[in-house]
Design an enzyme around this catalytic site. Sequence first.
Site, mmCIF file in Angstrom:
data_model
loop_
_atom_site.group_PDB
_atom_site.id
_atom_site.type_symbol
_atom_site.label_atom_id
_atom_site.label_comp_id
_atom_site.label_asym_id
_atom_site.label_seq_id
_atom_site.Cartn_x
_atom_site.Cartn_y
_atom_site.Cartn_z
ATOM 1 N N CYS A 205 8.331 -38.467 -13.942
ATOM 2 C CA CYS A 205 7.816 -38.917 -15.238
ATOM 3 C C CYS A 205 6.311 -38.657 -15.342
ATOM 4 O O CYS A 205 5.790 -38.379 -16.427
ATOM 5 C CB CYS A 205 8.124 -40.396 -15.449
ATOM 6 S SG CYS A 205 7.560 -41.464 -14.112
ATOM 7 N N HIS A 452 6.058 -46.271 -13.956
ATOM 8 C CA HIS A 452 6.560 -45.248 -14.863
ATOM 9 C C HIS A 452 5.407 -44.735 -15.709
ATOM 10 O O HIS A 452 4.515 -45.493 -16.088
ATOM 11 C CB HIS A 452 7.649 -45.877 -15.743
ATOM 12 C CG HIS A 452 8.278 -44.913 -16.693
ATOM 13 N ND1 HIS A 452 8.874 -43.745 -16.274
ATOM 14 C CD2 HIS A 452 8.396 -44.936 -18.049
ATOM 15 C CE1 HIS A 452 9.339 -43.109 -17.325
ATOM 16 N NE2 HIS A 452 9.065 -43.800 -18.417
#
Length: 1115
Positions: A205, A452
């Site tokens: 990510c 993330h």
Amino acid sequence: MTMMTPPPLEQEDDEMLVPHPESTEGPHPMEVANVEASATGENQPVEDPSSSRFTWTIESFSRLNTKKLYSDIFIVGGYKWRILIFPKGNNVDHLSMYLDVADSSTLPYGWSRYAQFSLAVVNQIHSKYTIRKDTQHQFNARESDWGFTSFMPLSELYDPSRGYLVNDTCVVEAEVAVRKVVDYWNYDSKKETGHVGLKNQGATCYMNSLLQTLYHIPYFRKVVYHMPTTENDIPSASIPLALQSLFYKLQYSDCSVATKELTKSFGWDMYDSFMQHDVQELNRVLCEKLEDKMKGTVVEGAIQQLFEGHHMNYIECINVDYKSNRKESFYDLQLDVKGCKDVYASFDKYVEVERLEGDNKYHAEQYGLQDAKKGVLFIDFPPVLQLHLKRFEYDFMRDTMVKINDRYEFPLQLNLDRDDGKYLSPDANRSIRNLYTLHGVLVHSGGVHGGHYYAFIRPTLSDQWYKFDDERVTKEDVKRALEEQYGGEEELPQTNPGFNNTPFKLTKYSNAYMLVYIRESDKDKIICTVDEKDIAEHLRIRLKKEQEEKEHKKKEKAEAHLYTIIKVARDADLRQQIGKDIYFDLVDHDKVRCFRVQKQIPFNLFKEEVAKEFGIPVQYQRFWLWAKRQNHTYRPNRPLHPQEEAQSVGQLREVSNKAHNAELKLLLEVELGPDLRALPPPEKTKEDILLFFKFYDPEKEEIRYVGRLFVKALGKPLEILSKLNQIAGFPLNEEIELYEEIKFEPSVMCEHIDKKLSFRSSQLEDGDIICYQKAPTPNIEERCRYPDVPTFLEYVHNRQVVHFRAFERPKDDDFCLELSKLFTYDDVVERVAQHIGLDDPSKIRLTSHNCYSQQPKPQPVKYRGVEHLSDMLVHYNQTSDILYYEVLDIPLPELQGLKTLKVAFHHATKDEIAVHNIRLPKNSTVADVINDLKTKVELSQPNAELRLVEVFYHKIYKIFPPMEKIENINDQYWTLRAEEIPEEEKTLGPHDRLIHVYHFMKDPSQNQSQIQNFGEPFFLVIHEGETLAEVKERIQKKLQIPDDEFSKWKFAFLSLGRPEYLQDSDNVASRFQRRDVYGAWEQYLGLEHSDTAPKRAYTANQNRHTYEKPVKIYN
């Protein structure tokens, strides 16, 4: 609202306890540090949370006799919640406390809800000592409670003086914020936003957010498209082509795009794709690679034009006319977050002037030590300004990295000409207006050990923002992109009547990590049009073809329910495959001719298609169905009946295929006459058996398919021997042996056939396989490794081609050997030794392969430590075909009884360091190491005493006692240093101190706020009353530093990493009062100066044991 405790609950079954209480730190049942799941997918928060605080007062707390206790139910966000506590701990000596979904057992299948919450035990004497812990979780049927198994020690809770239990009453609070979630199963990013996302390979990510940011700088995209590539390039081996391909798909694709080609072009493997890295590090490495690949092309220098700015480091003397300037370039700027409220405060701190005075004076060449000003000013800023916010820093008190979640604001418009250009150097071009507009915000959600990344971008600098979160792209407003990414605490007002309406705050773990600004005066050039004419024709053709193939597959998949795949195997397939691609059974159905046929078409019509394809008239075709037997073999079972052939293809598949997959597998039987012309198939009765025959040649070690025959069930093999000899090309009376191939999984079963028994008596049936060979001669075992069919099939079943790699070159194959999985340890090392020409196989050491990291396993294979080769190749549930080998200088059994230590010996009078490998029995002591070392090194005097110390990151952590066993000493991550003990240390007076002395400098990347140690640490004796001036004289003599260089050095007393600079007149011994302090992390005398010494090779291993593998692009 305050709730009184209900009557104690009855003891409940252990099955009702919290699912995973074994770990004792952090939220449970699953660690919340990895919050990627809570920021993606169904858990995407899309509304402001409903929130509330619930207080639970529990009386007679110490007299509770229940294992666990639930609070009353309270409602937040329309959901029922309750607190669950274990007053005596959930199998730990801590209070255990969780938030529980009260009605989880009655909720519908597949329910879930997401909440941020904190749990607290209130200190009723001093509220500031209230213990509060917060976390977040996606609750579901499997994990309907979440919280902390080790919330606080029971010893503190039950101590009345601590204030947590007053009048035997405990007060517990829960603050809960519920976020509503939206189902994105059917969400179409392209349709909703006009943009598509990137697929996450595991932990990519961080890369996805950076790639989206770079892609949405159109000038950068145009530059990438104009990098020279050719139609012969392979994307997975060419970074420019892989990036061009990725950008093209982002621009023209309708669905999310994979990044595997790009990461393969980086030289990454699966392990790299599952290792999360830092966005800034990847940005720098990628831009450096592209810059290098652009050299000598039409786009050379484009990266610099976009991202490169310059600043000037200056030192200016106050009392004399002397100034030193140094121009440096930057592609991004690291800005402090800690202690800064916004971007402007960070820039103010960046250009802050440092005064060099007192002990910190500047040495100005001919003027000597002078008071001076030191600072940084900007010569020019780039068109695209990348600001990396220092959200992560090292906490010296906790000795760990921490994330800074403080509130930090950043504007839509950034004016770097403010206050009359205070950030600019005198040489800056004032005619360029440094007014910037925010283009992108990269966000990190989570903590220091995981999380993330996603990005907010406005591609055209309009008011419309988009959130790029891996595969999903959503429209967002400016509040979501800016204010909600400032970090800090979120105050959640109460909304439910009847509850305590005091607002409470939760730390926001999602906050901006990188900002991208575009200069107003350059935005028309940077936000330019990029269309197909910018893309090389070969790339357009290649990618359009890929897209067409993808669309074709998509269409096939969508229409798959209307079709049946018919796989037709023929004799020609069996001849081609057996003995080459396969050895067992008859055919690999994936390699035969496939027909995609509409289900409603009659099978007889399909036969006409077969006639056209193979040139076999319909009347000469007979089809057999295949069947999977109980022993896992796959054989022709029976021919199709005429009434079955009259059915549709779809009906036939359903009748014949119990597995209900979309395939119909058939064998096409065609009878050929002497002239090889097709004949009508012979009539088959119940007494006819169709057998298949393979012939084995032990001399050539070859097996091949030779044909099929119908035999009578009551007939005997003796009756067909001449026919088999004819097929094999032997004299008709050649003596042959027959074997039935019965099965091969999990082991081979191949049995001899009695030629005098009938086929029925030998239990042979349709589809069975007979392997035959010439009758073995008496000496065949001397000439042939595998003299008969069973031994050959056993060999084939267990053979394994192993790729051997030298341990020191773990990426490259050295050689391959064909071995058997049943080979013993001795068999394997003998074959390796034979291949490399080594006389003694016991000097071979093998190491197995880690399938996940694609590296050797940490521990080698012990001598005869495994039974078979197959044991060496297994890694968890995977099997590898790689082994690493080393050639030792002594046999491995002998080595395993020894311990090898790498010791760096520092000569007492010469500037020499020699590294020695000391190899001694494992039960040896440090004294034995020193005695062995004395025989190998040059001492300053014959009677010199040595000591062994442990050095790590330029600090001394331990002096090894002479009698310590060496078996547990680790030299893999720490450096072992041996040195002579100076005479002065042997005769320490009662008031003398032996202190640590380390070299250090301030870390320029951390704005001088942190220190870095370097060089060789050493011990020094400090005498009572000795001043710094006297100590300096001894240090200069010891280190042999010239006067002009030594005059620049500064001296400081360091405690817990904080320097306190010393004056020449200071009493050094008074700083080191405790004689028992030898901890390198506690107190030492620091020598501050620049690191000019060349790096020594033996210290390289000091960086091996790091928390994060550095980003590398190999190609």
